[in-house]
Scaffold this active site. Structure first.
Site, PDB file in Angstrom:
ATOM      1  N   ASN A   1       2.370  10.233  -2.024  1.00  0.00           N
ATOM      2  CA  ASN A   1       3.796   9.935  -1.846  1.00  0.00           C
ATOM      3  C   ASN A   1       4.443   9.740  -3.222  1.00  0.00           C
ATOM      4  O   ASN A   1       4.646   8.619  -3.690  1.00  0.00           O
ATOM      5  CB  ASN A   1       3.951   8.694  -0.970  1.00  0.00           C
ATOM      6  CG  ASN A   1       5.385   8.471  -0.514  1.00  0.00           C
ATOM      7  OD1 ASN A   1       6.313   9.026  -1.090  1.00  0.00           O
ATOM      8  ND2 ASN A   1       5.553   7.654   0.512  1.00  0.00           N
TER       9      ASN A   1
ATOM     10  N   TYR B   1       8.094   2.638  -7.079  1.00  0.00           N
ATOM     11  CA  TYR B   1       7.353   1.390  -7.308  1.00  0.00           C
ATOM     12  C   TYR B   1       6.968   1.229  -8.781  1.00  0.00           C
ATOM     13  O   TYR B   1       7.065   0.137  -9.333  1.00  0.00           O
ATOM     14  CB  TYR B   1       6.102   1.354  -6.426  1.00  0.00           C
ATOM     15  CG  TYR B   1       6.412   1.377  -4.939  1.00  0.00           C
ATOM     16  CD1 TYR B   1       7.493   0.663  -4.429  1.00  0.00           C
ATOM     17  CD2 TYR B   1       5.635   2.115  -4.048  1.00  0.00           C
ATOM     18  CE1 TYR B   1       7.797   0.685  -3.079  1.00  0.00           C
ATOM     19  CE2 TYR B   1       5.925   2.130  -2.684  1.00  0.00           C
ATOM     20  CZ  TYR B   1       7.011   1.423  -2.216  1.00  0.00           C
ATOM     21  OH  TYR B   1       7.305   1.445  -0.881  1.00  0.00           O
TER      22      TYR B   1
ATOM     23  N   GLU C   1       0.855  -1.187   0.000  1.00  0.00           N
ATOM     24  CA  GLU C   1       0.000   0.000   0.000  1.00  0.00           C
ATOM     25  C   GLU C   1       0.887   1.232   0.000  1.00  0.00           C
ATOM     26  O   GLU C   1       1.977   1.224   0.588  1.00  0.00           O
ATOM     27  CB  GLU C   1      -0.897   0.056   1.249  1.00  0.00           C
ATOM     28  CG  GLU C   1      -2.084  -0.862   1.201  1.00  0.00           C
ATOM     29  CD  GLU C   1      -1.768  -2.257   1.710  1.00  0.00           C
ATOM     30  OE1 GLU C   1      -0.707  -2.418   2.361  1.00  0.00           O
ATOM     31  OE2 GLU C   1      -2.549  -3.191   1.455  1.00  0.00           O
TER      32      GLU C   1
HETATM   33  C1  LIG Z   1      10.332   6.032  -0.759  1.00  0.00           C
HETATM   34  C2  LIG Z   1      11.785   5.748  -0.382  1.00  0.00           C
HETATM   35  C3  LIG Z   1      11.875   4.350   0.246  1.00  0.00           C
HETATM   36  C4  LIG Z   1      12.640   5.760  -1.669  1.00  0.00           C
HETATM   37  O1  LIG Z   1      13.991   5.494  -1.316  1.00  0.00           O
HETATM   38  P1  LIG Z   1      15.167   6.448  -1.861  1.00  0.00           P
HETATM   39  O2  LIG Z   1      16.435   5.835  -1.431  1.00  0.00           O
HETATM   40  O3  LIG Z   1      14.885   7.842  -1.449  1.00  0.00           O
HETATM   41  O4  LIG Z   1      14.949   6.305  -3.436  1.00  0.00           O
HETATM   42  P2  LIG Z   1      16.054   5.986  -4.554  1.00  0.00           P
HETATM   43  O5  LIG Z   1      17.192   6.928  -4.423  1.00  0.00           O
HETATM   44  O6  LIG Z   1      16.341   4.532  -4.547  1.00  0.00           O
HETATM   45  O7  LIG Z   1      15.249   6.388  -5.878  1.00  0.00           O
HETATM   46  C5  LIG Z   1      14.328   5.490  -6.438  1.00  0.00           C
HETATM   47  C6  LIG Z   1      13.301   6.247  -7.236  1.00  0.00           C
HETATM   48  O8  LIG Z   1      12.441   6.990  -6.367  1.00  0.00           O
HETATM   49  C7  LIG Z   1      12.050   8.190  -7.024  1.00  0.00           C
HETATM   50  N1  LIG Z   1      12.635   9.342  -6.324  1.00  0.00           N
HETATM   51  C8  LIG Z   1      13.677   9.355  -5.461  1.00  0.00           C
HETATM   52  N2  LIG Z   1      13.875  10.591  -4.983  1.00  0.00           N
HETATM   53  C9  LIG Z   1      12.950  11.377  -5.563  1.00  0.00           C
HETATM   54  C10 LIG Z   1      12.610  12.763  -5.467  1.00  0.00           C
HETATM   55  N3  LIG Z   1      13.285  13.589  -4.672  1.00  0.00           N
HETATM   56  N4  LIG Z   1      11.565  13.213  -6.196  1.00  0.00           N
HETATM   57  C11 LIG Z   1      10.842  12.399  -6.991  1.00  0.00           C
HETATM   58  N5  LIG Z   1      11.108  11.076  -7.119  1.00  0.00           N
HETATM   59  C12 LIG Z   1      12.160  10.577  -6.429  1.00  0.00           C
HETATM   60  C13 LIG Z   1      12.601   8.107  -8.427  1.00  0.00           C
HETATM   61  O9  LIG Z   1      11.664   7.420  -9.228  1.00  0.00           O
HETATM   62  C14 LIG Z   1      13.829   7.274  -8.209  1.00  0.00           C
HETATM   63  O10 LIG Z   1      14.287   6.672  -9.364  1.00  0.00           O
HETATM   64  P3  LIG Z   1      15.445   7.383 -10.271  1.00  0.00           P
HETATM   65  O11 LIG Z   1      16.585   7.651  -9.345  1.00  0.00           O
HETATM   66  O12 LIG Z   1      15.736   6.371 -11.318  1.00  0.00           O
HETATM   67  O13 LIG Z   1      14.818   8.654 -10.775  1.00  0.00           O
HETATM   68  C15 LIG Z   1      12.362   6.804   0.593  1.00  0.00           C
HETATM   69  O14 LIG Z   1      12.300   8.060  -0.010  1.00  0.00           O
HETATM   70  C16 LIG Z   1      11.661   6.837   1.934  1.00  0.00           C
HETATM   71  O15 LIG Z   1      12.034   6.090   2.829  1.00  0.00           O
HETATM   72  N6  LIG Z   1      10.670   7.718   2.106  1.00  0.00           N
HETATM   73  C17 LIG Z   1       9.984   7.855   3.417  1.00  0.00           C
HETATM   74  C18 LIG Z   1       9.232   6.608   3.800  1.00  0.00           C
HETATM   75  C19 LIG Z   1       8.272   6.187   2.709  1.00  0.00           C
HETATM   76  O16 LIG Z   1       7.521   6.994   2.187  1.00  0.00           O
HETATM   77  N7  LIG Z   1       8.297   4.873   2.407  1.00  0.00           N
HETATM   78  C20 LIG Z   1       7.400   4.293   1.423  1.00  0.00           C
HETATM   79  C21 LIG Z   1       6.123   3.919   2.074  1.00  0.00           C
HETATM   80  S1  LIG Z   1       5.001   3.143   0.913  1.00  0.00           S
END
Ligand SMILES: CC(C)(COP(=O)(O)OP(=O)(O)OC[C@H]1O[C@@H](n2cnc3c(N)ncnc32)[C@H](O)[C@@H]1OP(=O)(O)O)[C@@H](O)C(=O)NCCC(=O)NCCS
Length: 154
Positions: free
Chosen positions: A116, A123, A111
């Site tokens: 977000n 995803y 979910e």
């Molecule tokens: C969601 C989360 C797990 C992603 O992890 P992350 O290490 O920040 O993401 P990554 O660096 O691996 O990037 C993966 C993709 O996310 C997206 N992304 C990452 N940072 C982004 C930003 N600032 N703006 C938009 N998209 C972004 C992009 O699609 C990116 O792919 P790309 O690098 O090829 O463009 C992390 O931001 C997080 O922990 N957020 C808070 C908790 C949360 O919301 N968890 C998910 C609950 S469902």
């Protein structure tokens, strides 16, 4: 060639109870409505797949997943605010899906808040597709927020 692993290469390992202080600091920093420590303890106790991602010798995030009846349900995926945007979330998600395959899961579900955008971007780029909506699933400051249900084959 050195026999010591590069400390800068992210790696996954199972979560342990002694990781919880660091996990809670990350959780509280990343979410407006964080899980309690008790929820993490319960996940460990009932044997959910609980993994941490380590980078530069420090826990930078974690994933929690339930696998049953060939279906994996990713319940939490979180990276420390300071370490976001460096590819760790993608590495962690891919690692969790490998764990799901090791448990013979055929499909993965999760979910996510429609608001977000970062998580949705991650995803979708990992081939998850929206398959439904749970009305009022999440707490939010005005009241409740819907969840999208995402799924992909493994
Ligand atoms: C969601 C989360 C797990 C992603 O992890 P992350 O290490 O920040 O993401 P990554 O660096 O691996 O990037 C993966 C993709 O996310 C997206 N992304 C990452 N940072 C982004 C930003 N600032 N703006 C938009 N998209 C972004 C992009 O699609 C990116 O792919 P790309 O690098 O090829 O463009 C992390 O931001 C997080 O922990 N957020 C808070 C908790 C949360 O919301 N968890 C998910 C609950 S469902």
């Amino acid at each position: 060639m050195s026999a010591v692993a590069d400390p800068g290469t992210p790696r996954l390992r199972p979560m342990r109870e002694y990781d919880l202080p660091r996990i809670m600091a990350i959780e509280r920093g990343a979410y407006g409505f964080p899980w309690s420590e008790g929820i993490f303890r319960d996940c460990l106790r009932v044997g959910y797949c609980c993994w941490v991602v380590i980078d530069a010798r420090c826990i930078q995030g974690y994933g929690i997943m339930q696998v049953a009846s060939a279906e994996a349900h990713v319940l939490n995926l979180c990276i420390d605010r300071e370490a976001q945007g460096r590819g760790l979330g993608r590495a962690l998600l891919r690692g969790m899906l490998e764990v799901a395959r090791d448990h013979c899961a055929h499909n993965a579900y999760l979910e996510v808040r429609p608001s977000n955008e970062v998580a949705m971007g991650l995803y979708r780029s990992e081939n998850f597709r929206t398959v439904g909506t749970r009305r009022g699933y999440y707490p939010s400051s005005p009241g409740r927020e819907d969840a999208f249900i995402l799924s992909r084959e493994l």
